[in-house]
Design an enzyme around this catalytic site. Structure first.
Site, PDB file in Angstrom:
ATOM      1  N   HIS A  56     -26.511  23.047   2.310  1.00  0.00           N
ATOM      2  CA  HIS A  56     -26.641  21.616   2.608  1.00  0.00           C
ATOM      3  C   HIS A  56     -28.109  21.181   2.637  1.00  0.00           C
ATOM      4  O   HIS A  56     -28.433  20.125   3.183  1.00  0.00           O
ATOM      5  CB  HIS A  56     -26.000  21.298   3.954  1.00  0.00           C
ATOM      6  CG  HIS A  56     -24.603  21.781   4.094  1.00  0.00           C
ATOM      7  ND1 HIS A  56     -23.608  21.386   3.234  1.00  0.00           N
ATOM      8  CD2 HIS A  56     -24.025  22.650   4.959  1.00  0.00           C
ATOM      9  CE1 HIS A  56     -22.466  21.975   3.593  1.00  0.00           C
ATOM     10  NE2 HIS A  56     -22.701  22.754   4.626  1.00  0.00           N
ATOM     11  N   HIS A 218     -18.251  20.526   2.213  1.00  0.00           N
ATOM     12  CA  HIS A 218     -17.951  21.839   1.624  1.00  0.00           C
ATOM     13  C   HIS A 218     -16.893  21.691   0.544  1.00  0.00           C
ATOM     14  O   HIS A 218     -16.261  22.663   0.147  1.00  0.00           O
ATOM     15  CB  HIS A 218     -17.431  22.805   2.686  1.00  0.00           C
ATOM     16  CG  HIS A 218     -18.239  22.828   3.929  1.00  0.00           C
ATOM     17  ND1 HIS A 218     -17.983  21.996   4.991  1.00  0.00           N
ATOM     18  CD2 HIS A 218     -19.316  23.556   4.262  1.00  0.00           C
ATOM     19  CE1 HIS A 218     -18.889  22.232   5.951  1.00  0.00           C
ATOM     20  NE2 HIS A 218     -19.693  23.164   5.528  1.00  0.00           N
TER      21      HIS A 218
END
Lengths: 330, 330
Positions: A56, A218
């Site tokens: 991320h 995700h």
């Protein structure tokens, strides 16, 4: 799927070595996987520790520095860091003023940060926690009970970090962090799937000509799939999904975030559409941040996060910050 | 190929509206396609103007601000801006101290900036030019006679911008810019092709399992294609290609640049490998910048730019800068 890596097994430590090489203001413990602000702990200052699965970036390691986090703990890609890691980070940055854990709401992260808090408290470190759960797309998901934590994490880390930098005590830093989370809502859209190094290819199928509304960071399922939409239609859908859940009566911070592979040229065009929708809905925008901040590896797509601010939150947002991913005023 | 756009025809003005919305420190003339520092011209200060095809963001518009560019002129995607545009920008930022044009070496840009210089000089604006041609991969290419201009543009804009901010006269700002270009070399690698909005799909074919060494920032052909390599092998090849052409005897600035779609996690791992190779080759690194700075839309891949610096260039690199894409010290 081609990747700029050596082998999947060393992606995280390889990146940590690169962070150490590029950022002399940070101390990187590659063995224990902790990215720390150089010089920590700072006398009398509350420590801020966050972490989560890798993939991320710049979240969280790119937000370590003056005015934001004291330490970040990266897990394997899309996998929670382990309790020892966060407990070690907490002990390393605690000046005696206590440590705030900033935790995105994924089951693994929540469990592991809870265990880390116990470990750290056993060592005499006072711990407070804030759970970030801003994503309005779905309740309960692949890795979550309740809402997922996404873009608001940046607002929480920045504003709580500014308060800690000014010397606010732990209970105040924690309550500000919770206030920011409660004032924030996000919605994300995927145009493509992301590919993890371990899998070596896309983690889900998203056909040509379709997008997924309400995607997780995700690649967890969102609300629905539709035929491809324009930037303006995506802005309408995303902002309205947020405004169904929160009706701001004060100006907002707007994060127009790229998922990783969407060109900045497209993202700025999307930002224009987000501003258009907000103006039509009579929501005032105090500040806008456009870029890849809370990403999902090589996913193409975007998310919008709005955070309603009062004068104090806005002042703390504007306060100086010096991290690899967010920097002004220093 | 799915894109976050309305229609291909409005991608550039849509992005300009977004830049205007997000950055109140900039003045954006959407009609004439000029991104300008608010308050320009500044009394006694040399003006810096750059520009080029869109699709390389944050270059150039993201580098407009205090300590860097006064104005940027975006063309259509991968297409030179027009002479009127640069001439208008020059007139707008000229305080009487003259204007430096920073031009990447592509035939269209060179011709159009030359014509713009004539137009501006006709209006009484003194113009100097610097041509950026740092890419060692090939001489002569799809859009270029001679070497292409790539990553060094960032170093030229930053260092010349710092000198102009300090009040250096036009000849000094221009000679510094040329010195930076001559001290800089780049090499880029593509893992995937990029897709332009007008074409709606990849601009060239790059098969699974292969990469292209020496790629240009518009996807122009490089030196050769090979079977996929590791991050470490790519670092060896890229750095050695640069060092064959320039043997630094002083520390370097290192830009480890993403082409757009390569995750930051991978890019930091690549930065570690670039540092390893430089250490093995006994090249000292003064500063390292890792991120997506000179991009090629949604291309996956990376480039390395090295710039050999003396104390003065390093001081100007470290000087404060406040732009959307590069910021420190303010």
């Amino acid at each position: 799927m081609k990747m700029l890596i050596n082998v999947p097994e060393t992606v995280v430590p390889d990146a940590l070595r690169g962070i150490a090489a590029a950022h002399p203001d940070l101390t990187v413990d590659v063995e224990h996987r902790i990215i720390m602000r150089k010089g920590a702990p700072f006398e009398g200052k509350v420590g801020l520790v966050s972490g989560g699965g890798s993939g991320h970036e710049p979240l969280h390691g790119g937000f370590v520095g003056r005015g934001m986090l004291d330490a970040a703990c990266p897990g394997e890609v899309f996998t929670s860091p382990v309790p020892d890691q966060m407990a070690r980070a907490a002990a390393a940055v605690d000046s005696g003023a206590g440590v705030l854990f900033i935790v995105k709401n994924y089951t693994g992260d929540v469990l592991n940060f809870d265990m880390a808090a116990e470990l750290a408290e056993d060592e005499g470190v006072q711990i407070a926690k804030v759970l970030v759960n801003d994503d309005v797309a779905v309740t309960d998901s692949l890795y979550t009970a309740g809402r997922r934590g996404t873009g608001a994490t940046l607002f929480v880390e920045k504003i709580a970090g500014a308060a800690a930098e000014e010397g606010a005590p732990l209970d105040r830093v924690a309550s500000l962090a919770r206030q920011v989370n409660e004032a924030s809502r996000s919605f994300g859209v995927a145009l493509t799937a992301c590919s993890t190094p371990a899998k070596g290819g896309p983690t889900f199928d998203l056909p040509d000509g379709e997008l997924e509304l309400g995607i997780g960071i995700h690649g967890e399922p969102g609300r629905e799939r539709r035929a491809m939409m324009t930037s303006g239609e995506i802005a309408d859908f995303s902002v309205d999904a947020i405004l169904e859940d929160m009706r701001p009566d004060a100006p907002v911070l707007a994060l127009v975030n790229g998922m990783g592979a969407t060109p900045l040229l497209e993202l700025y065009g999307f930002a224009a559409e987000v501003h258009r929708v907000l103006a039509e809905r009579k929501v005032a925008v105090a500040r806008t941040l456009v870029g890849n901040y809370v990403t999902s590896l090589d996913m193409a797509g975007c998310s919008v996060t709005l955070c309603q601010v009062d004068e104090e939150l806005l002042r703390l947002w504007d306060a100086p910050v010096a991290t690899p991913g967010l920097r002004w005023g220093y």
